[in-house]
Design a protein around this motif. Sequence first.
Motif, PDB file in Angstrom:
ATOM      1  N   VAL A 272     -35.409   3.221 -36.193  1.00  9.51           N
ATOM      2  CA  VAL A 272     -35.611   1.769 -36.457  1.00  9.51           C
ATOM      3  C   VAL A 272     -36.382   1.121 -35.144  1.00  9.51           C
ATOM      4  O   VAL A 272     -36.549   1.844 -34.094  1.00  9.51           O
ATOM      5  N   THR A 273     -36.925  -0.266 -35.135  1.00  7.63           N
ATOM      6  CA  THR A 273     -37.373  -0.568 -34.279  1.00  7.63           C
ATOM      7  C   THR A 273     -36.548  -1.236 -33.189  1.00  7.63           C
ATOM      8  O   THR A 273     -35.514  -1.506 -33.521  1.00  7.63           O
ATOM      9  N   PRO A 274     -37.054  -1.153 -31.871  1.00 10.69           N
ATOM     10  CA  PRO A 274     -36.108  -2.086 -31.059  1.00 10.69           C
ATOM     11  C   PRO A 274     -35.616  -3.389 -31.206  1.00 10.69           C
ATOM     12  O   PRO A 274     -34.475  -3.918 -30.835  1.00 10.69           O
ATOM     13  N   GLN A 275     -36.366  -4.184 -32.095  1.00  9.58           N
ATOM     14  CA  GLN A 275     -36.061  -5.547 -32.613  1.00  9.58           C
ATOM     15  C   GLN A 275     -34.822  -5.416 -33.515  1.00  9.58           C
ATOM     16  O   GLN A 275     -34.324  -6.522 -33.972  1.00  9.58           O
ATOM     17  N   ARG A 276     -34.420  -4.504 -34.096  1.00  9.48           N
ATOM     18  CA  ARG A 276     -33.262  -4.310 -34.951  1.00  9.48           C
ATOM     19  C   ARG A 276     -31.899  -3.900 -33.935  1.00  9.48           C
ATOM     20  O   ARG A 276     -31.044  -3.850 -34.604  1.00  9.48           O
ATOM     21  N   LEU A 277     -32.042  -3.822 -32.763  1.00  7.06           N
ATOM     22  CA  LEU A 277     -30.974  -3.499 -31.962  1.00  7.06           C
ATOM     23  C   LEU A 277     -30.455  -4.633 -31.204  1.00  7.06           C
ATOM     24  O   LEU A 277     -31.442  -5.314 -30.569  1.00  7.06           O
ATOM     25  N   VAL A 278     -29.203  -4.851 -30.919  1.00  3.66           N
ATOM     26  CA  VAL A 278     -28.872  -5.697 -29.780  1.00  3.66           C
ATOM     27  C   VAL A 278     -28.133  -4.857 -28.593  1.00  3.66           C
ATOM     28  O   VAL A 278     -27.235  -4.381 -28.823  1.00  3.66           O
ATOM     29  N   LYS A 279     -28.600  -5.107 -27.349  1.00  3.35           N
ATOM     30  CA  LYS A 279     -28.030  -4.467 -26.305  1.00  3.35           C
ATOM     31  C   LYS A 279     -26.755  -5.197 -25.907  1.00  3.35           C
ATOM     32  O   LYS A 279     -27.119  -6.558 -25.670  1.00  3.35           O
ATOM     33  N   THR A 280     -25.850  -4.681 -25.376  1.00  2.00           N
ATOM     34  CA  THR A 280     -24.799  -5.337 -24.615  1.00  2.00           C
ATOM     35  C   THR A 280     -24.668  -4.955 -23.290  1.00  2.00           C
ATOM     36  O   THR A 280     -24.444  -3.771 -22.904  1.00  2.00           O
ATOM     37  N   LEU A 281     -25.064  -5.833 -22.371  1.00  2.00           N
ATOM     38  CA  LEU A 281     -24.968  -5.625 -20.855  1.00  2.00           C
ATOM     39  C   LEU A 281     -23.534  -6.237 -20.266  1.00  2.00           C
ATOM     40  O   LEU A 281     -23.184  -7.365 -20.675  1.00  2.00           O
ATOM     41  N   VAL A 282     -22.868  -5.213 -19.747  1.00  2.00           N
ATOM     42  CA  VAL A 282     -21.639  -5.777 -18.988  1.00  2.00           C
ATOM     43  C   VAL A 282     -22.007  -5.858 -17.515  1.00  2.00           C
ATOM     44  O   VAL A 282     -22.579  -5.088 -16.902  1.00  2.00           O
ATOM     45  N   LEU A 283     -21.786  -6.998 -17.216  1.00  2.00           N
ATOM     46  CA  LEU A 283     -22.068  -7.639 -15.996  1.00  2.00           C
ATOM     47  C   LEU A 283     -20.833  -8.282 -15.198  1.00  2.00           C
ATOM     48  O   LEU A 283     -19.947  -8.611 -15.633  1.00  2.00           O
ATOM     49  N   GLN A 284     -21.068  -8.118 -13.694  1.00  2.00           N
ATOM     50  CA  GLN A 284     -19.853  -8.863 -12.934  1.00  2.00           C
ATOM     51  C   GLN A 284     -20.809  -9.938 -12.091  1.00  2.00           C
ATOM     52  O   GLN A 284     -21.762  -9.668 -11.333  1.00  2.00           O
ATOM     53  N   THR A 285     -20.058 -10.961 -12.009  1.00  2.00           N
ATOM     54  CA  THR A 285     -20.742 -11.786 -10.978  1.00  2.00           C
ATOM     55  C   THR A 285     -19.972 -11.840  -9.446  1.00  2.00           C
ATOM     56  O   THR A 285     -19.079 -11.050  -9.228  1.00  2.00           O
ATOM     57  N   ASP A 286     -20.825 -12.543  -8.748  1.00  2.00           N
ATOM     58  CA  ASP A 286     -20.046 -12.383  -7.455  1.00  2.00           C
ATOM     59  C   ASP A 286     -18.736 -13.169  -7.031  1.00  2.00           C
ATOM     60  O   ASP A 286     -18.195 -12.813  -6.078  1.00  2.00           O
ATOM     61  N   ASP A 354     -27.574  -7.828 -39.862  1.00  2.98           N
ATOM     62  CA  ASP A 354     -27.603  -6.577 -39.860  1.00  2.98           C
ATOM     63  C   ASP A 354     -28.311  -5.458 -38.895  1.00  2.98           C
ATOM     64  O   ASP A 354     -29.078  -4.684 -39.155  1.00  2.98           O
ATOM     65  N   PHE A 355     -27.738  -5.838 -37.696  1.00  5.00           N
ATOM     66  CA  PHE A 355     -28.598  -5.218 -36.428  1.00  5.00           C
ATOM     67  C   PHE A 355     -27.627  -4.026 -36.016  1.00  5.00           C
ATOM     68  O   PHE A 355     -26.569  -3.730 -36.564  1.00  5.00           O
ATOM     69  N   ILE A 356     -27.945  -3.430 -34.713  1.00  6.29           N
ATOM     70  CA  ILE A 356     -27.196  -2.168 -34.289  1.00  6.29           C
ATOM     71  C   ILE A 356     -26.696  -2.794 -33.175  1.00  6.29           C
ATOM     72  O   ILE A 356     -27.519  -3.217 -32.198  1.00  6.29           O
ATOM     73  N   VAL A 357     -25.604  -2.325 -32.801  1.00  2.89           N
ATOM     74  CA  VAL A 357     -24.781  -2.299 -31.400  1.00  2.89           C
ATOM     75  C   VAL A 357     -23.964  -1.217 -31.193  1.00  2.89           C
ATOM     76  O   VAL A 357     -23.988  -0.279 -31.969  1.00  2.89           O
ATOM     77  N   GLY A 358     -23.695  -1.041 -29.651  1.00  4.29           N
ATOM     78  CA  GLY A 358     -22.788   0.164 -29.324  1.00  4.29           C
ATOM     79  C   GLY A 358     -21.536  -0.018 -29.977  1.00  4.29           C
ATOM     80  O   GLY A 358     -21.046  -1.305 -30.316  1.00  4.29           O
ATOM     81  N   ALA A 359     -20.707   1.005 -30.203  1.00 10.19           N
ATOM     82  CA  ALA A 359     -19.334   1.019 -30.892  1.00 10.19           C
ATOM     83  C   ALA A 359     -18.178   0.998 -29.987  1.00 10.19           C
ATOM     84  O   ALA A 359     -16.912   1.134 -30.284  1.00 10.19           O
ATOM     85  N   ASN A 360     -18.653   0.923 -28.731  1.00 11.09           N
ATOM     86  CA  ASN A 360     -17.214   1.021 -27.677  1.00 11.09           C
ATOM     87  C   ASN A 360     -16.881   2.355 -27.915  1.00 11.09           C
ATOM     88  O   ASN A 360     -15.350   2.573 -27.697  1.00 11.09           O
ATOM     89  N   ALA A 361     -17.533   3.483 -28.266  1.00 15.47           N
ATOM     90  CA  ALA A 361     -16.983   4.697 -28.084  1.00 15.47           C
ATOM     91  C   ALA A 361     -18.278   5.722 -28.079  1.00 15.47           C
ATOM     92  O   ALA A 361     -19.072   5.570 -28.345  1.00 15.47           O
ATOM     93  N   ALA A 362     -17.750   6.863 -27.247  1.00 18.91           N
ATOM     94  CA  ALA A 362     -18.855   7.716 -26.925  1.00 18.91           C
ATOM     95  C   ALA A 362     -19.551   8.254 -27.946  1.00 18.91           C
ATOM     96  O   ALA A 362     -19.003   8.272 -29.220  1.00 18.91           O
ATOM     97  N   ASP A 363     -20.812   8.281 -27.940  1.00 16.17           N
ATOM     98  CA  ASP A 363     -21.701   8.893 -28.969  1.00 16.17           C
ATOM     99  C   ASP A 363     -21.730   7.988 -30.195  1.00 16.17           C
ATOM    100  O   ASP A 363     -21.890   8.706 -31.421  1.00 16.17           O
ATOM    101  N   SER A 364     -21.514   6.780 -30.331  1.00 16.27           N
ATOM    102  CA  SER A 364     -21.420   6.144 -31.581  1.00 16.27           C
ATOM    103  C   SER A 364     -22.022   4.751 -31.448  1.00 16.27           C
ATOM    104  O   SER A 364     -21.856   3.995 -30.399  1.00 16.27           O
ATOM    105  N   HIS A 365     -22.673   4.085 -32.550  1.00 17.09           N
ATOM    106  CA  HIS A 365     -23.021   3.000 -32.556  1.00 17.09           C
ATOM    107  C   HIS A 365     -22.636   2.187 -33.905  1.00 17.09           C
ATOM    108  O   HIS A 365     -22.124   3.072 -35.028  1.00 17.09           O
TER     109      HIS A 365
END
Length: 571
Positions: A272-286, A354-365
């Motif tokens: 699929v193209t990158p436009q079909r995926l939603v990436k989830t960034l886990v971030l921490q503030t100061d 109908d996009f793709i995201v991480g599944a919060n499990a190793a080796d899975s989306h």
Amino acid sequence: MRYSQYLLTTLKETPADAEIVSHQLMLRAGMIRKVAAGIYNYLPFGLRAVRKVEEIVRQEMEKAGALELLMPMVVPAELWQESQRWEQYGKELLRLKDRKDSDFCLGPTHEEVITDIVRGAVRSYRQLPLNLYQIQSKFRDEIRPRFGLMRGREFIMKDAYSFDLDEAGADAAYEKMFQAYRRIFERCGLKFRAVEADTGNIGGSSSHEFMVLAESGEDAIVSCSSCQYAANVEKAELIATAEATPEPAMDLQKVATPGMKSVEEVTTYLEVTPQRLVKTLVLQTDGGETVAVLLRGDRELNDIKLCRLLGCNEVTLASEEVVQQVTGAPSGFAGPVGLELRVLADHEVAAMADFIVGANAADSHYAGVNLQRDFTVEAFADLRLTVAGDPCPRCASPLESWRGIEVGHIFKLGTKYSEALGATVLDDQGKDRVLIMGCYGIGIGRTVASAIEQNHDENGIIFPLPIAPFQVLIAVVNPKDEAVLKASEDLYQSLQQAGVEVLLDDRDERPGSKFKDADLLGIPLRLTVGTRGLKEEAVELQRRKDGERTMLPLAGAAELLAEEVRQALAL
């Protein structure tokens, strides 16, 4: 000036530690020499260019009604403590103690000092508006000084500060400085853009950066060809285009993605193209908060926009340990479905289905993911970096991208410093009013370096005439020939009497060596005086910018060049 009596040593080889063109050429042309990391001597040839920029700045500041003063580089901690920047400013602030163990700093900027001056000297609204400026050395202890004068630790800066009674006056002062800056960089012969920018640790409500356009620029900017909008990508606004979230067409499905963590790896594996995926960034503030931010797969996070939304100063990617703790999976597999974190999303995500995201499990989306049905978002916001082709927030035309070098920055400070330091005046009703401030900076040495980044070729510098150390170079082909030497001396004297700044290359060097040095130094106009030309009572004029050669009559050469210089400086 006679080259034989001038401190000007050129280098044939490029110093190994010089990374960008301006740094390389300023070293090779004998303009600067390194003392320590990020600290340079300005040698005579380089200082002349610096003084040219300073003079243009002074003239335009005077036209704008600003008054010059000079403040100390060493500043007592008490002033910075009043504004609370002593604690807030990072390690770039070089702190030191005197023999009495009192705290001081080397000023990176002078808001506190100027506000202290004004609170002690200005008591009535009748003394307003007021704009004060200086041209002085500053010091910022950069973690990685590099690129010569582009990112040094000690640098020459013009900083101005305006004081007004009300917002209308402050806006007028800001506009006056905006137009003065445009004239300054136009007079310096530079191609530039004035762009909307973030206020950073200076503070205030709004600001503009003045960017010299150059491929080597550290900053990315966008501008609209259909209207006047331009902004640093960190500041550039993006408009929400989704009217409603599309209806789901797919069921939620967990898919195996063994070892696939990056957007490229996952999308290639799933075809699929990158436009079909939603990436989830886990971030921490100061401040210690952990949040999840959703972006389309081909987009980059704008840290500054996110910090503004969260009310923090800095965000960083969470550590592997934190990601494992909050998602239950290694980094690369985080997703919003079932995630017990504060979830924020860029506006673009609201237009996806109908996009793709991480599944919060190793080796899975997860595939076939949809908003509302599968997860919820606390807030949608403009959180990504702007790129070429995005719609202009003013007129919706496609934006163009450029690389730029920041040479000037102006800020609407408001009352941040005047309130903290108690800078007030009595108004016409006899009531105390907190002064409204603006501040306006220009990097003088950086402007010279930027001009070289924008104006050079494989042979050396091509100085714009208004800031060239000398306007004319006379190359004496054979100084041992009395006729050649006399003609050269006569031209030299005539040009000087006409007010033209001339470097007479009277060295006993081979012509080829002189011509190479002339190209390297970048002086705009070169007169070559040689035996063959004098037989025809002519001298050769070569323009550094385009290499065009013209034979001029010896008798009228000085007058013709003087007039050309006068016209160029009058623009």
